[in-house]
Design an enzyme around this catalytic site. Structure first.
Site, short mmCIF file in Angstrom:
data_model
loop_
_atom_site.label_atom_id
_atom_site.label_comp_id
_atom_site.label_asym_id
_atom_site.label_seq_id
_atom_site.Cartn_x
_atom_site.Cartn_y
_atom_site.Cartn_z
N GLY A 11 -4.44 -3.46 0.61
CA GLY A 11 -4.47 -3.45 -0.84
C GLY A 11 -4.53 -4.83 -1.46
O GLY A 11 -5.08 -5.01 -2.55
N ASN A 12 -3.97 -5.85 -0.77
CA ASN A 12 -3.96 -7.20 -1.34
C ASN A 12 -5.36 -7.81 -1.38
O ASN A 12 -5.57 -8.84 -2.02
CB ASN A 12 -3.01 -8.11 -0.56
CG ASN A 12 -3.36 -8.23 0.91
OD1 ASN A 12 -3.86 -7.28 1.53
ND2 ASN A 12 -3.09 -9.37 1.50
N LYS A 129 3.20 12.63 0.91
CA LYS A 129 2.57 11.40 0.42
C LYS A 129 2.64 11.31 -1.10
O LYS A 129 1.99 12.08 -1.82
CB LYS A 129 1.10 11.37 0.87
CG LYS A 129 0.31 10.17 0.38
CD LYS A 129 0.79 8.88 1.03
CE LYS A 129 -0.08 7.70 0.62
NZ LYS A 129 0.40 6.44 1.20
N LYS A 214 -5.39 5.40 5.24
CA LYS A 214 -6.63 4.63 5.30
C LYS A 214 -6.82 3.95 6.65
O LYS A 214 -7.97 3.78 7.10
CB LYS A 214 -6.69 3.59 4.19
CG LYS A 214 -5.65 2.50 4.28
CD LYS A 214 -5.77 1.48 3.16
CE LYS A 214 -4.67 0.45 3.22
NZ LYS A 214 -4.64 -0.30 4.52
#
Length: 324
Positions: A11-12, A129, A214
């Site tokens: 995500g970063n 989730k 992912k």
């Protein structure tokens, strides 16, 4: 021709801590990330890029909720498809601009990717989730009553919807991706874990409201296209055992057997490093030559086994030292 490499972006790579998530912020982060990927392409490697989409889906769900009185809200699988297009466009655009700047004769393509899951996966009976923003208990209970959704109280921060996280069983567009890679395209695929679909009795595919991890989906992609190397780029330079204690130890070059043993000892939490470690172990276990978990800014060194946690399926330490 060099290796075929699947690069899974954390995500970063798209959104940094403390940012609001504007288009300009996300594009700037992606442009920085793309410079690392292009270095691999310059070294004659074939690259497939996959990425996360958690914050983007969360923001889209807020927009859906705010506008539901004017525009019908879309289900989670459709939101996943939208964010695949959004992030894929930004990566594709940044790649092609960098190719043009450096005089590289390459083209990138984003493929909206469906990932097959088993409709009998135990995850569907036990959604865990969290997705979307936090709400009050009153709002959560109303959603549970009106929509038959499942919500949980999350660590005193509010209530969140939870959905199943089934295991990926196959990449629907696998043959298309392989064909594009063979024709020397840089492919962006399986964003956000892919759009989860189940196979109906008549063979048709139906989208389901679920989230596939992912990194596990990235491993499935890497395996099915026959990649040599699977690289997960994240916000830490190494996987560690005894994390956060005085005896913390960063793992550098390890065998699959060693990593599996660390897993059994409980070193990797399910909510953080656990899925990443499982993904790299699966890749090597199923015949992949090398998998790496490394820092986002060390992509090139990671591919050559010079940094990060490198996993290979070999107990000979001398051969491990030559990995990559």
């Amino acid at each position: 021709m060099g290796k075929t490499i699947v690069v899974a972006l954390g995500g970063n790579a798209i959104l940094q801590a403390g940012e609001r998530g504007t288009a300009a912020e996300q594009k700037r982060n992606i442009e920085n990330t793309v410079k690392q990927i292009v270095k691999l392409i310059k070294d004659n490697h074939r690259v497939i890029v996959t990425h996360g989409n958690g914050p983007q889906v969360g923001n889209l769900m807020i927009q859906q909720e705010a506008a539901k009185g004017k525009v019908p809200p879309m289900p989670l699988d459709v939101c996943g498809a939208q964010t695949q297009g959004q992030i894929g466009y930004m990566i594709q655009n940044s790649l092609e601009n960098e190719f043009k700047r450096l005089g590289i004769n390459k083209k990138a393509v984003t493929l909206i990717t469906q990932v097959l899951v088993d409709k009998n996966d135990p995850a569907f009976a036990n959604p865990t989730k969290p997705v979307g923003p936090f709400y009050t208990e009153e709002e959560a209970r109303r959603a549970m009553e009106e929509k038959s959704e499942i919500w949980i109280e999350d660590s005193g921060r509010g209530w969140r919807r939870v959905v199943p996280s089934p295991d990926p069983k196959g990449i629907v567009e696998r043959d298309i991706i392989k064909s594009l890679v063979e024709r020397d395209f840089v492919v962006i695929a399986s964003g956000g874990g892919g759009i989860p679909v189940i196979e109906d009795a008549d063979g048709s595919l139906l989208g389901v409201e679920a989230v596939i991890d992912k990194d596990l989906a990235g491993e499935k992609l890497a395996h099915e296209v026959g990649a040599d190397t699977f690289v997960i780029l994240t916000d830490v330079p190494y996987v560690a055992i005894n994390y956060g204690t005085p005896s913390q130890k960063n793992l550098e070059k390890v065998t699959l057997a060693e990593m599996e043993d660390y897993k059994k000892q409980g070193h990797f939490r399910a909510g953080s490093m656990g899925p990443k470690v499982e993904a790299v172990c699966r890749f090597v276990r199923r015949g992949g030559k090398m998998a790496v978990i490394a820092s986002l800014d060390k992509a090139v060194d990671a591919v050559y086994g010079k940094t990060g946690t490198v996993i290979v399926n070999n107990t000979d330490k001398q051969l491990i030292e030559k990995a990559g």
